[in-house]
Design a protein around this motif. Structure first.
Motif, PDB file in Angstrom:
ATOM      1  N   VAL A   1      -1.085   4.509   5.775  1.00 19.82           N
ATOM      2  CA  VAL A   1      -1.300   3.168   5.617  1.00 19.82           C
ATOM      3  C   VAL A   1      -1.493   2.268   6.786  1.00 19.82           C
ATOM      4  O   VAL A   1      -0.883   2.554   7.991  1.00 19.82           O
ATOM      5  CB  VAL A   1       0.098   2.544   4.854  1.00 19.82           C
ATOM      6  CG1 VAL A   1      -0.055   0.987   4.821  1.00 19.82           C
ATOM      7  CG2 VAL A   1      -0.012   3.098   3.533  1.00 19.82           C
TER       8      VAL A   1
ATOM      9  N   GLY B   1      -8.794   0.033  -0.356  1.00 23.14           N
ATOM     10  CA  GLY B   1      -8.032  -1.094   0.260  1.00 23.14           C
ATOM     11  C   GLY B   1      -8.712  -2.491   0.132  1.00 23.14           C
ATOM     12  O   GLY B   1      -9.741  -2.539  -0.687  1.00 23.14           O
TER      13      GLY B   1
ATOM     14  N   TYR C   1       0.731  -1.314  -0.026  1.00 24.66           N
ATOM     15  CA  TYR C   1      -0.012  -0.148  -0.130  1.00 24.66           C
ATOM     16  C   TYR C   1       0.982   1.224   0.063  1.00 24.66           C
ATOM     17  O   TYR C   1       0.371   2.159  -0.655  1.00 24.66           O
ATOM     18  CB  TYR C   1      -1.033   0.020   1.253  1.00 24.66           C
ATOM     19  CG  TYR C   1      -2.135  -0.861   0.777  1.00 24.66           C
ATOM     20  CD1 TYR C   1      -3.254  -0.408   0.107  1.00 24.66           C
ATOM     21  CD2 TYR C   1      -2.230  -2.295   1.160  1.00 24.66           C
ATOM     22  CE1 TYR C   1      -4.399  -1.067  -0.379  1.00 24.66           C
ATOM     23  CE2 TYR C   1      -3.387  -3.059   0.848  1.00 24.66           C
ATOM     24  CZ  TYR C   1      -4.492  -2.471   0.251  1.00 24.66           C
ATOM     25  OH  TYR C   1      -5.512  -3.176  -0.220  1.00 24.66           O
TER      26      TYR C   1
ATOM     27  N   PHE D   1      -5.305  -0.824   4.108  1.00 23.60           N
ATOM     28  CA  PHE D   1      -5.835   0.223   3.534  1.00 23.60           C
ATOM     29  C   PHE D   1      -4.887   1.453   3.353  1.00 23.60           C
ATOM     30  O   PHE D   1      -3.983   1.622   4.217  1.00 23.60           O
ATOM     31  CB  PHE D   1      -7.354   0.706   3.777  1.00 23.60           C
ATOM     32  CG  PHE D   1      -7.489   1.410   5.018  1.00 23.60           C
ATOM     33  CD1 PHE D   1      -7.304   2.671   5.087  1.00 23.60           C
ATOM     34  CD2 PHE D   1      -7.446   0.543   6.324  1.00 23.60           C
ATOM     35  CE1 PHE D   1      -7.457   3.376   6.516  1.00 23.60           C
ATOM     36  CE2 PHE D   1      -7.581   0.948   7.471  1.00 23.60           C
ATOM     37  CZ  PHE D   1      -7.757   2.572   7.471  1.00 23.60           C
ATOM     38  N   ALA D   2      -5.148   2.212   2.298  1.00 18.24           N
ATOM     39  CA  ALA D   2      -4.285   3.400   2.518  1.00 18.24           C
ATOM     40  C   ALA D   2      -5.368   4.779   2.577  1.00 18.24           C
ATOM     41  O   ALA D   2      -6.459   4.552   1.543  1.00 18.24           O
ATOM     42  CB  ALA D   2      -3.347   3.653   1.030  1.00 18.24           C
TER      43      ALA D   2
END
Length: 364
Positions: A332, A314, A246, A324-325
């Protein structure tokens, strides 16, 4: 543990409460912001008497799906395929029983319409799984490209087979070459070689499933599940390495992808549609869930918490993991628990942990 608890007091408190309430025996988490590592460690136990550490190899389940999606993106960048190509261009036998119009895009945004196929994994070989999927009919009343329904496994085997036929390599090997090794994800696997499994067996976390009020040990750590590839479900490694993936995407794809490729993959390609599998409106990019809080931050499954920015993207893993980002915060987050406590409990746990992370980092 002390450094984690000092930096993330609310988050760590929730993880410990989860251990006490038998939602999991251990949790591994990785957090970075603007490329700076803020947390990389574990709490609790990976196995009885074995601590969960930053290096424990955890099963990511569906949180690993975006790896396969971005391998497809690499072949797209190389001009070997187009996202709107029909699947039958690469797998002629797939184009039958109403599935002829299905494209790679439909596979990636979960509008293809062959969810129920029993792939037989991990008890049958890859070729048999592909045969079963190709012979399966389109779901009744399904409008390809319009009807929305998350495909847990079937479409991901087809994406893996496209990758195999285009590269001439077996899926676990090509994933190492296309994604894992270039991003320094050297301890992550989508189908372990036998020698790697034997050498790292004690480092592989157990996975527990809550049943009849108790956590029961599953067999997801055994040889069959570790060795046999399933593109939609059996990526595993230290969760930090999924965080590295990510970080690459958050950095506009450097050093592996073109910025426009990343933008295309994380854009909303499926918007405002009710997902028949997830039973909620959820927006999808190509292989990624895009923040769907607009449909109910407290009810959307596998979301990123109420504080995540609108452009966050994400993917979660069934009752266990999330990565997720958040581009606006340059953040992140990657978290995996080794207990699958049932959907309602997991969704509450995941939302609470994601939101506690934002609160601990004063990003509210």
């Amino acid at each position: 543990m002390s450094s984690l608890s000092e930096r993330l007091p609310l988050t760590c408190q929730l993880i410990l409460e989860g251990i006490e309430n038998e939602l999991h025996t251990g949790v591994q988490l990785y957090i970075s912001q603007q490329g700076e590592v803020l947390a990389d460690g574990g709490m609790g136990e990976a196995r009885p008497g074995v601590p969960m550490t930053a290096d424990t190899i955890n099963l990511w389940l569906s949180a690993g799906k975006p790896l396969t999606a971005m391998a497809i993106a690499r072949l797209w960048e190389q001009g070997k395929l187009q996202i709107d190509d029909r699947v039958s261009r690469f797998i002629p036998e797939f184009g039958s029983h109403g599935k002829e119009p299905i494209t790679i895009l439909h596979l990636l945004n979960h509008t293809a319409g062959f969810r129920p196929v029993d792939t037989g994994w991990p008890d049958v070989n890859w070729a048999e799984s592909i045969r079963r999927i190709c012979e399966a009919p389109l779901e009744e009343n399904w409008q390809i490209g319009k009807t929305a329904g998350y495909h847990v496994s079937s479409s991901w085997f087809i994406l893996g087979e496209i990758l195999q036929r285009m590269t001439g390599q077996l899926y676990p090997h090509l994933m190492r070459e296309l994604i894992l090794e270039p991003l320094s994800m050297s301890n992550s696997w989508l189908g372990m070689p036998v020698d790697v499994y034997e050498q790292n067996q004690e480092q592989i976390a157990y996975v527990y499933q809550r049943d009849k009020g108790e956590m029961q040990l599953t067999d997801l750590h055994d040889a069959a599940h570790c060795l046999t590839p399933s593109p939609g479900g059996n990526a595993r490694g230290p969760i930090r390495e999924l965080g590295l993936f990510y970080e690459c995407l958050l950095n506009q794809g450097t050093p592996l992808f073109e910025p426009q490729t990343v933008d295309t993959m994380i854009d909303r390609h499926r918007e405002g549609e009710f997902d028949l599998t997830l039973q909620h409106k959820v927006d999808y990019g190509l292989g990624f869930i895009v923040n769907s809080n607009r449909y109910g931050a407290d009810s959307v499954p596998y979301g990123f918490g109420k504080y995540a920015s609108e452009t966050s993207f994400g993917h979660g893993g069934s009752q266990s993991s999330i990565a997720f980002a958040d581009p606006e915060r340059e953040l992140v987050v990657a978290v995996v628990a080794n207990g699958r406590p049932g959907e309602p409990r997991h969704q509450r746990r995941a939302r609470a942990i994601n939101e506690a992370i934002y609160e601990d980092l004063q990003l509210v």
